[in-house]
Design a protein around this motif. Structure first.
Motif, mmCIF file in Angstrom:
data_model
loop_
_atom_site.group_PDB
_atom_site.id
_atom_site.type_symbol
_atom_site.label_atom_id
_atom_site.label_comp_id
_atom_site.label_asym_id
_atom_site.label_seq_id
_atom_site.Cartn_x
_atom_site.Cartn_y
_atom_site.Cartn_z
ATOM 1 N N GLY A 1 35.184 72.193 72.989
ATOM 2 C CA GLY A 1 35.199 70.720 72.946
ATOM 3 C C GLY A 1 33.915 70.234 72.301
ATOM 4 N N ALA A 2 33.539 70.919 71.179
ATOM 5 C CA ALA A 2 32.200 70.711 70.608
ATOM 6 C C ALA A 2 32.159 69.616 69.550
ATOM 7 N N SER A 3 33.317 69.028 69.223
ATOM 8 C CA SER A 3 33.315 68.094 68.087
ATOM 9 C C SER A 3 32.951 66.672 68.495
ATOM 10 N N ALA B 1 30.803 76.518 67.571
ATOM 11 C CA ALA B 1 31.417 75.275 68.045
ATOM 12 C C ALA B 1 32.931 75.360 67.910
ATOM 13 N N VAL B 2 33.630 75.038 69.008
ATOM 14 C CA VAL B 2 35.095 75.185 69.051
ATOM 15 C C VAL B 2 35.744 73.838 69.383
ATOM 16 N N ASN C 1 33.271 73.350 78.074
ATOM 17 C CA ASN C 1 33.186 71.889 78.194
ATOM 18 C C ASN C 1 34.516 71.195 77.940
ATOM 19 N N VAL C 2 35.403 71.865 77.177
ATOM 20 C CA VAL C 2 36.620 71.154 76.778
ATOM 21 C C VAL C 2 37.381 70.643 78.005
ATOM 22 N N GLY C 3 37.879 69.409 77.878
ATOM 23 C CA GLY C 3 38.600 68.842 79.025
ATOM 24 C C GLY C 3 39.499 67.714 78.587
ATOM 25 N N LYS C 4 40.530 67.488 79.386
ATOM 26 C CA LYS C 4 41.444 66.364 79.129
ATOM 27 C C LYS C 4 41.742 65.688 80.457
ATOM 28 N N SER C 5 41.799 64.355 80.401
ATOM 29 C CA SER C 5 42.206 63.627 81.606
ATOM 30 C C SER C 5 43.495 62.873 81.315
ATOM 31 N N HIS C 6 44.011 62.175 82.299
ATOM 32 C CA HIS C 6 45.190 61.332 82.094
ATOM 33 C C HIS C 6 44.787 60.172 81.181
ATOM 34 N N ALA C 7 45.733 59.704 80.364
ATOM 35 C CA ALA C 7 45.415 58.590 79.465
ATOM 36 C C ALA C 7 44.968 57.369 80.285
#
Ligand code: NAP
Length: 333
Positions: free
Chosen positions: A62-64, A84-85, A142-148
């Protein structure tokens, strides 16, 4: 004081409660002192221990953008080569360009374009190949996603639920498994897993996200104990809110740092827990000072239940605002 002593001497029950009260107060005072010391005074482990400036690599997912972008840039400035990914190759290129100009070419950087929500994405193979070429001593999951938006679980889109689990849980476990044997062999490493305050205090209307972050917290604590004998530090980093696209917050405040300020605090407090010190999760860490104090007060003072109810009310009101906004947008179309 004399009155207290003579009262206590003549009454064993009072003496018992006096001793209990003193012990409880002393325990609280010591805990508070340690938390304040870790939050405001003590420096974390020097990153040279993990190979900063010695050709070691840091991998950041989640580096961008947001927090991950900041970890990439700040770890490069500390002397790590950076892998970086993320999904967006153009945004990743801007990260490596900034690293090259910010470090005057002193460190190397690579990118891997990978959608971690897809278990068969070709980027996984590329990542495996790159891991054969480099020595990874720092991994930032670090990459992560939450609910919109805040949403009741029964109304959540199944695709959103499975994406959140794949990104927050599966990717962390999979990448850690790929990197850890090398760290064990070299008897050195640092793994920072990005948790969340919602992993500590269950978060109604973000139930799946909250559950995945609780997994990260438990996983990190168990793993930390397994690998400490190999000289590897594992921590679960718990942000409250940070300015970013995910939080949809643009203005920093006392409780909401910029990603740059948050990451600076995190890299300065490696190995310390701050406000997460005495809450039964030894790998937990709340590196940013105001988050640290918040976690301490919630954890040590035991306000969890009240915080769950407060969060539910907060999310209900956010949801109402979102619905009103969507209705306004629908009308203008
Ligand atoms: N911001 C907060 O308030 C806050 C609070 C608590 C915890 N956290 C945690 O902190 C971490 C970073 O959050 P953030 O606020 O910095 O988020 P952000 O600004 O939205 O950045 C997310 C990053 O992840 C990448 N990404 C998203 N989906 C991906 C996928 N399927 N495959 C690969 N990369 C993907 C994005 O880049 P691409 O689009 O290029 O893929 C971007 O680089 C997350 O784990 C989050 O849960 C944040």
């Amino acid at each position: 004081m004399d009155t207290v002593i003579s009262f206590v001497k003549g009454n064993p029950i009072s003496a018992f409660f006096y001793a209990l009260g003193s012990f409880t107060f002393l325990k609280f005072a010591i805990k508070t002192l340690v938390v304040f010391g870790e939050t405001f005074v003590l420096p974390g482990t020097n990153l040279r221990k993990f190979g900063a400036g010695k050709g070691s690599w840091a991998v950041i997912t989640g580096a961008s953008d947001g927090i991950g972008r900041e970890y990439s840039i700040q770890l490069a400035k500390k002397g790590f080569n950076v892998l970086a990914v993320a999904r967006n190759g153009t945004a990743l290129k801007s990260v490596t360009d900034e690293i090259a100009s910010g470090t005057k070419g002193k460190v190397q950087s690579k990118t891997v374009v990978l959608d971690v929500s897809k278990s068969d994405h070709h980027g996984w193979e590329q990542l495996k190949e790159v891991f054969h070429e480099i020595q990874v001593s720092v991994l930032v999951n670090n990459v992560g996603k939450s609910h919109a938006h805040p949403v009741y679980f029964a109304e959540s889109e199944p695709s959103e639920i499975s994406d959140i689990i794949a990104i927050n849980v599966d990717a962390t476990v999979r990448i850690t498994r790929m990197v850890l044997p090398g760290m064990i062999k070299r008897k050195n490493g640092l793994i920072l897993n990005m948790g969340s305050f919602s992993g500590i205090v269950p978060s109604p209307m973000l139930a799946t996200y909250s559950g995945t972050k609780a997994f990260i917290d438990t996983f990190s604590t168990a793993l930390a104990e397994e690998v400490k004998k190999h000289g590897i530090t594992v921590q679960c980093i718990n942000p409250y809110f940070v300015v970013s696209k995910m939080s949809k917050i643009r203005k920093p405040s006392i409780m909401i740092p910029t990603a740059a300020a948050f990451v600076r605090a995190s890299l300065n407090k490696v190995g310390l827990s701050g406000g997460a010190r005495f809450v039964g999760r030894p790998a937990g860490s709340a590196p940013y000072w105001s988050h640290s104090l918040l976690e301490y007060f919630v954890g040590v003072l035991g306000w969890k239940q009240a915080t769950v109810v407060y969060t539910h009310e907060l999310h209900k009101s956010i949801r109402k605002r979102v619905d009103r906004k969507l209705a306004r947008e629908a009308k203008t179309q």
